[in-house]
Design a protein around this motif. Structure first.
Motif, PDB file in Angstrom:
ATOM      1  N   ILE A  48      39.818  53.680 -22.037  1.00  0.00           N
ATOM      2  CA  ILE A  48      38.870  52.573 -21.903  1.00  0.00           C
ATOM      3  C   ILE A  48      39.267  51.595 -20.796  1.00  0.00           C
ATOM      4  CG2 ILE A  48      37.779  50.617 -23.098  1.00  0.00           C
ATOM      5  CD1 ILE A  48      36.929  53.243 -24.331  1.00  0.00           C
ATOM      6  N   LEU A  49      40.543  51.231 -20.736  1.00  0.00           N
ATOM      7  CA  LEU A  49      40.989  50.192 -19.811  1.00  0.00           C
ATOM      8  C   LEU A  49      41.654  50.728 -18.546  1.00  0.00           C
ATOM      9  CD1 LEU A  49      42.622  47.838 -22.473  1.00  0.00           C
ATOM     10  CD2 LEU A  49      40.352  47.594 -21.436  1.00  0.00           C
ATOM     11  N   GLY A  50      42.124  51.968 -18.618  1.00  0.00           N
ATOM     12  CA  GLY A  50      42.852  52.518 -17.487  1.00  0.00           C
ATOM     13  C   GLY A  50      44.259  51.954 -17.354  1.00  0.00           C
ATOM     14  N   SER A  52      48.072  50.941 -19.773  1.00  0.00           N
ATOM     15  CA  SER A  52      48.765  51.028 -21.049  1.00  0.00           C
ATOM     16  C   SER A  52      48.502  49.729 -21.817  1.00  0.00           C
ATOM     17  CB  SER A  52      50.270  51.195 -20.837  1.00  0.00           C
ATOM     18  OG  SER A  52      50.841  49.985 -20.380  1.00  0.00           O
ATOM     19  N   PRO A  53      48.583  49.756 -23.149  1.00  0.00           N
ATOM     20  CA  PRO A  53      48.364  48.522 -23.909  1.00  0.00           C
ATOM     21  C   PRO A  53      49.391  47.445 -23.571  1.00  0.00           C
ATOM     22  CG  PRO A  53      48.859  50.364 -25.387  1.00  0.00           C
ATOM     23  CD  PRO A  53      48.804  50.910 -24.006  1.00  0.00           C
ATOM     24  N   ALA A  54      50.639  47.838 -23.296  1.00  0.00           N
ATOM     25  CA  ALA A  54      51.667  46.857 -22.937  1.00  0.00           C
ATOM     26  C   ALA A  54      51.325  46.186 -21.610  1.00  0.00           C
ATOM     27  CB  ALA A  54      53.033  47.522 -22.869  1.00  0.00           C
ATOM     28  N   LYS A  55      50.867  46.966 -20.651  1.00  0.00           N
ATOM     29  CA  LYS A  55      50.476  46.420 -19.340  1.00  0.00           C
ATOM     30  C   LYS A  55      49.249  45.523 -19.495  1.00  0.00           C
ATOM     31  CE  LYS A  55      50.698  46.402 -14.780  1.00  0.00           C
ATOM     32  NZ  LYS A  55      51.764  45.720 -14.059  1.00  0.00           N
ATOM     33  N   PHE A  56      48.300  45.936 -20.307  1.00  0.00           N
ATOM     34  CA  PHE A  56      47.118  45.108 -20.534  1.00  0.00           C
ATOM     35  C   PHE A  56      47.516  43.777 -21.166  1.00  0.00           C
ATOM     36  CE2 PHE A  56      43.696  43.507 -23.186  1.00  0.00           C
ATOM     37  CZ  PHE A  56      42.702  43.369 -22.226  1.00  0.00           C
ATOM     38  N   LEU A  57      48.387  43.817 -22.159  1.00  0.00           N
ATOM     39  CA  LEU A  57      48.854  42.608 -22.841  1.00  0.00           C
ATOM     40  C   LEU A  57      49.536  41.673 -21.846  1.00  0.00           C
ATOM     41  CD1 LEU A  57      49.466  40.954 -25.416  1.00  0.00           C
ATOM     42  CD2 LEU A  57      51.426  42.459 -25.802  1.00  0.00           C
ATOM     43  N   ARG A  58      50.440  42.207 -21.069  1.00  0.00           N
ATOM     44  CA  ARG A  58      51.150  41.404 -20.066  1.00  0.00           C
ATOM     45  C   ARG A  58      50.169  40.805 -19.051  1.00  0.00           C
ATOM     46  NH1 ARG A  58      56.389  40.945 -18.569  1.00  0.00           N
ATOM     47  NH2 ARG A  58      56.778  40.311 -16.433  1.00  0.00           N
ATOM     48  N   ASN A  59      49.264  41.618 -18.537  1.00  0.00           N
ATOM     49  CA  ASN A  59      48.270  41.136 -17.568  1.00  0.00           C
ATOM     50  C   ASN A  59      47.404  40.029 -18.162  1.00  0.00           C
ATOM     51  OD1 ASN A  59      49.212  43.021 -15.742  1.00  0.00           O
ATOM     52  ND2 ASN A  59      47.414  44.338 -15.857  1.00  0.00           N
ATOM     53  N   PHE A  60      47.014  40.202 -19.410  1.00  0.00           N
ATOM     54  CA  PHE A  60      46.168  39.216 -20.081  1.00  0.00           C
ATOM     55  C   PHE A  60      46.882  37.865 -20.120  1.00  0.00           C
ATOM     56  CE2 PHE A  60      44.102  37.018 -23.522  1.00  0.00           C
ATOM     57  CZ  PHE A  60      42.796  37.480 -23.505  1.00  0.00           C
ATOM     58  N   ILE A  61      48.150  37.874 -20.533  1.00  0.00           N
ATOM     59  CA  ILE A  61      48.922  36.634 -20.627  1.00  0.00           C
ATOM     60  C   ILE A  61      49.117  36.020 -19.242  1.00  0.00           C
ATOM     61  CG2 ILE A  61      51.167  35.640 -21.259  1.00  0.00           C
ATOM     62  CD1 ILE A  61      51.283  37.881 -23.477  1.00  0.00           C
ATOM     63  N   VAL A  62      49.471  36.835 -18.268  1.00  0.00           N
ATOM     64  CA  VAL A  62      49.670  36.341 -16.905  1.00  0.00           C
ATOM     65  C   VAL A  62      48.399  35.714 -16.358  1.00  0.00           C
ATOM     66  CG1 VAL A  62      50.111  37.055 -14.511  1.00  0.00           C
ATOM     67  CG2 VAL A  62      51.585  37.863 -16.335  1.00  0.00           C
ATOM     68  N   GLU A  63      47.272  36.353 -16.591  1.00  0.00           N
ATOM     69  CA  GLU A  63      46.003  35.807 -16.088  1.00  0.00           C
ATOM     70  C   GLU A  63      45.699  34.442 -16.703  1.00  0.00           C
ATOM     71  OE1 GLU A  63      44.143  36.849 -13.496  1.00  0.00           O
ATOM     72  OE2 GLU A  63      45.758  38.305 -13.250  1.00  0.00           O
ATOM     73  N   ARG A  64      45.972  34.288 -17.978  1.00  0.00           N
ATOM     74  CA  ARG A  64      45.761  32.985 -18.625  1.00  0.00           C
ATOM     75  C   ARG A  64      46.672  31.917 -18.033  1.00  0.00           C
ATOM     76  NH1 ARG A  64      42.616  32.942 -23.384  1.00  0.00           N
ATOM     77  NH2 ARG A  64      41.099  34.570 -23.002  1.00  0.00           N
TER      78      ARG A  64
END
Length: 113
Positions: A48-50, A52-64
């Protein structure tokens, strides 16, 4: 019980991150909340996201954090509290490892034209 579809799982993952990102940055917490294996979430996340869930989690926090740095004058202590970092140096390492810049350097970007 009917199995959730992949999109619902990812939506629930995103919602949980928004709800708990200030306290939980480890994937294990979210796996437990989702009641899903790491392997299964990795498969769904890749589909769905292309990412890993760990990378998505990290990116989400960094973006905020980046948004706060460039749209507010929020102090480092407040950022640490908001995102659950023990110290400014921990937050600085997290941001620098993700963006290549310190929070101060990133914040300065908003003043460049």
């Amino acid at each position: 019980m009917e199995k959730k579809n992949e999109e619902e799982t990812i939506l629930e993952f995103k919602t949980l991150i928004e709800q708990y990102l200030h306290k939980h940055k480890r994937l294990d917490f979210y796996l437990s909340k989702l009641n899903i294996s790491k392997l299964e979430l990795e498969r769904i996340s890749a589909d769905i996201l292309g990412l890993s869930p760990a990378k998505f989690l990290r990116n989400f926090i960094v973006e905020r954090i980046k948004k706060d740095l460039t749209t507010t004058e929020i102090r480092m202590k407040t950022l640490c509290d908001k995102y659950g970092f023990a110290s400014a140096s921990t937050l600085t390492r997290f941001v620098k490892s993700s963006t290549g810049m310190t929070p101060s350097q990133y914040r300065a970007l908003k003043y460049e034209k």
